[in-house]
Design a protein around this motif. Sequence first.
Motif, PDB file in Angstrom:
ATOM      1  N   ILE A  30      87.897  43.047  -3.941  1.00  0.00           N
ATOM      2  CA  ILE A  30      87.076  42.901  -3.098  1.00  0.00           C
ATOM      3  C   ILE A  30      85.887  41.849  -4.338  1.00  0.00           C
ATOM      4  CG2 ILE A  30      84.965  43.060  -1.997  1.00  0.00           C
ATOM      5  CD1 ILE A  30      86.476  45.327  -0.683  1.00  0.00           C
ATOM      6  N   ALA A  32      82.876  39.692  -4.594  1.00  0.00           N
ATOM      7  CA  ALA A  32      81.361  38.949  -3.912  1.00  0.00           C
ATOM      8  C   ALA A  32      81.306  37.526  -4.517  1.00  0.00           C
ATOM      9  CB  ALA A  32      80.358  39.709  -3.203  1.00  0.00           C
ATOM     10  N   GLY A  33      79.741  38.182  -5.316  1.00  0.00           N
ATOM     11  CA  GLY A  33      79.218  36.932  -6.396  1.00  0.00           C
ATOM     12  C   GLY A  33      80.373  36.875  -7.411  1.00  0.00           C
ATOM     13  N   GLY A  34      81.177  37.715  -7.914  1.00  0.00           N
ATOM     14  CA  GLY A  34      82.249  36.965  -9.245  1.00  0.00           C
ATOM     15  C   GLY A  34      81.692  37.643 -10.543  1.00  0.00           C
ATOM     16  N   THR A  35      80.380  38.175 -10.158  1.00  0.00           N
ATOM     17  CA  THR A  35      79.564  37.944 -11.562  1.00  0.00           C
ATOM     18  C   THR A  35      79.853  39.381 -12.632  1.00  0.00           C
ATOM     19  OG1 THR A  35      78.179  39.286 -11.557  1.00  0.00           O
ATOM     20  CG2 THR A  35      77.747  36.496 -11.423  1.00  0.00           C
ATOM     21  N   ASP A  36      80.774  40.419 -12.237  1.00  0.00           N
ATOM     22  CA  ASP A  36      81.268  41.670 -12.940  1.00  0.00           C
ATOM     23  C   ASP A  36      82.699  41.515 -12.883  1.00  0.00           C
ATOM     24  OD1 ASP A  36      79.891  42.900 -13.411  1.00  0.00           O
ATOM     25  OD2 ASP A  36      78.761  43.592 -11.570  1.00  0.00           O
ATOM     26  N   LEU A  37      83.200  41.089 -12.076  1.00  0.00           N
ATOM     27  CA  LEU A  37      84.662  40.790 -11.115  1.00  0.00           C
ATOM     28  C   LEU A  37      85.481  40.389 -12.195  1.00  0.00           C
ATOM     29  CD1 LEU A  37      87.276  42.597  -9.562  1.00  0.00           C
ATOM     30  CD2 LEU A  37      87.371  41.143  -8.118  1.00  0.00           C
ATOM     31  N   HIS A  79      70.706  39.248  -6.059  1.00  0.00           N
ATOM     32  CA  HIS A  79      69.226  39.268  -6.474  1.00  0.00           C
ATOM     33  C   HIS A  79      68.520  38.021  -6.082  1.00  0.00           C
ATOM     34  CE1 HIS A  79      71.231  42.743  -8.557  1.00  0.00           C
ATOM     35  NE2 HIS A  79      72.861  41.739  -8.826  1.00  0.00           N
ATOM     36  N   GLY A 103      70.390  39.273 -15.198  1.00  0.00           N
ATOM     37  CA  GLY A 103      70.778  38.372 -16.379  1.00  0.00           C
ATOM     38  C   GLY A 103      69.756  37.338 -15.520  1.00  0.00           C
ATOM     39  N   THR A 112      75.564  39.955  -5.900  1.00  0.00           N
ATOM     40  CA  THR A 112      74.662  40.926  -4.825  1.00  0.00           C
ATOM     41  C   THR A 112      74.413  42.275  -5.585  1.00  0.00           C
ATOM     42  OG1 THR A 112      77.147  41.293  -4.530  1.00  0.00           O
ATOM     43  CG2 THR A 112      76.522  38.803  -3.381  1.00  0.00           C
ATOM     44  N   ASN A 116      76.356  45.144  -7.031  1.00  0.00           N
ATOM     45  CA  ASN A 116      75.511  46.076  -8.169  1.00  0.00           C
ATOM     46  C   ASN A 116      75.858  47.419  -7.872  1.00  0.00           C
ATOM     47  OD1 ASN A 116      72.025  46.316  -9.497  1.00  0.00           O
ATOM     48  ND2 ASN A 116      73.529  45.466 -10.759  1.00  0.00           N
ATOM     49  N   ASP A 125      70.084  46.798 -12.520  1.00  0.00           N
ATOM     50  CA  ASP A 125      68.897  47.155 -12.011  1.00  0.00           C
ATOM     51  C   ASP A 125      68.353  47.345 -10.776  1.00  0.00           C
ATOM     52  OD1 ASP A 125      67.357  46.621 -14.054  1.00  0.00           O
ATOM     53  OD2 ASP A 125      69.222  45.197 -14.752  1.00  0.00           O
ATOM     54  N   LEU A 168      81.481  48.495   1.440  1.00  0.00           N
ATOM     55  CA  LEU A 168      80.381  48.775   1.618  1.00  0.00           C
ATOM     56  C   LEU A 168      79.706  47.612   2.601  1.00  0.00           C
ATOM     57  CD1 LEU A 168      77.387  49.886   0.732  1.00  0.00           C
ATOM     58  CD2 LEU A 168      77.185  48.140  -1.208  1.00  0.00           C
TER      59      LEU A 168
END
Length: 294
Positions: A30, A32-37, A79, A103, A112, A116, A125, A168
Motif C-alpha cells: 500500500i 500512502a504518502g510514499g515517504t517510507d515505501l 503530519h 522531517g 501520513t 508512520n 514520532d 489501516l
Amino acid sequence: MLPPFNYFRPVTLNEALSFLANEASRPAFILAGGTDLILKMRSGRLPQDSFIVDISFLEELRYLRTAKGNLEIGPLLSHGQISTSREILDFAPLLARACSEVGTPQVRARGTIGGNIVHASPAADSIPPLLLHDARVTLISLRSERTVPLISFLKDAYKSDLHEGELLWKITLSPLQGFSFGYQRLIPRQAVGIARLIVCVALKTKGQIEEARIAIGSATPVAFRARKAEAFLKGKEASPDNLDFAASLASEEMIEISGERWSTPYKRPVLQALAKRALLEALSGSRGNGEGEN
Ligand SMILES: Cc1cc2nc3c(=O)[nH]c(=O)nc-3n(C[C@H](O)[C@H](O)[C@H](O)COP(=O)(O)OP(=O)(O)OC[C@H]3O[C@@H](n4cnc5c(N)ncnc54)[C@H](O)[C@@H]3O)c2cc1C
C-alpha cells in the motif's frame, strides 16, 4: 532510479479492499504518502512482481471526527494536517506537537499518520503521544474488521501486525481531560533529525498527582509506556525527590526492555533527565503543543 513495478490506483475504498483480496497471490504494497515505501522500492527491496496499491487519493481515509467522546483519525491525514488542526491541538496537543517535528515541510506534507504507524519505526514520532491516549487501530479487509490496541499492533522494530488483505482504516484516541503535558525530543542536530529519544508525559494533579502517563519512544524497538514510573507517581506529592525517582524508574524500564547495550551509559542518564524535564513541564500546567508558551 525506481525498478519497474505494477501499479493500481483504486477509486474507492471498496475497490482497494477487493483488489487486495483478489490479488493475494502477488505481493501488494500500500502506498500512502510514499515517504517510507518509495525508499524501499528504490533500494530494490520489494519482490519483482509486487503491486503498488496507491490509496493516496481515497478521501474516505482522510477524516477527523469525534464519536462517543473519542477522537477518530483517518490514516491518510498528513503530519502537516495533524500538526495544524484546531481539533487535534485541543484534543491531543502532544500528537500535534510530535507531528510538527517530523522531517521537513515536504515530508510533513506527504507523510501520513497511517504510514508512520504501519511502518513501525522505533523512532516514529506519532506513536508515543498516541500511546498516552491509549490509541486503538482498526484494520479492515474485504470480509473483516478488527480493532486492537496500538501497543499490541506494534510487534517489533519495523514490524506491525497487518494481515494479508488489510488496510489501516481508523485510529481512535481516548480523551485526556484535565491533564497537562510535557514533551521532550532529543535529536542529533537541530534540523531534519530522526529522534534519538522521545518522552511524552500527561499528568493530572489535584494537590497530589492523581494520574501520570509516560510514553517513551526511540529508546527500544517498540515505544512503551513506563508503567512502573506511572504507578509510583500515583497519589504522590510532586516533590523533586519523587520526580527524580520516577524519572530513574522510567530509565530503568528502558534498560529492562533493551538490555545493557553499548549506548546504555549514555542513554540511562539522558532519558532520566528528559523524563524529569517532561514531568516538570507538565507540572507547570503546559498544554505541550507550544501554543501560548515561550
Ligand atoms: C527525509 C525524511 C525524513 C523523515 N523524518 C521523520 C521523522 O522525523 N519522524 C518520523 O516519525 N518519520 C520520519 N520519516 C519517515 C516517514 O516520513 C513517516 O514514517 C511517514 O509518516 C510515513 O508515511 P507515508 O504516508 O509516507 O507512508 P508510506 O511510505 O506510503 O507507507 C509506509 C508503510 O506503511 C504502509 N501503509 C501506509 N498506509 C497504510 C494504510 N492505511 N494501511 C496499511 N498500510 C499502510 C505502506 O504499505 C508501507 O509499508 C522521514 C522520512 C524521510 C524521507
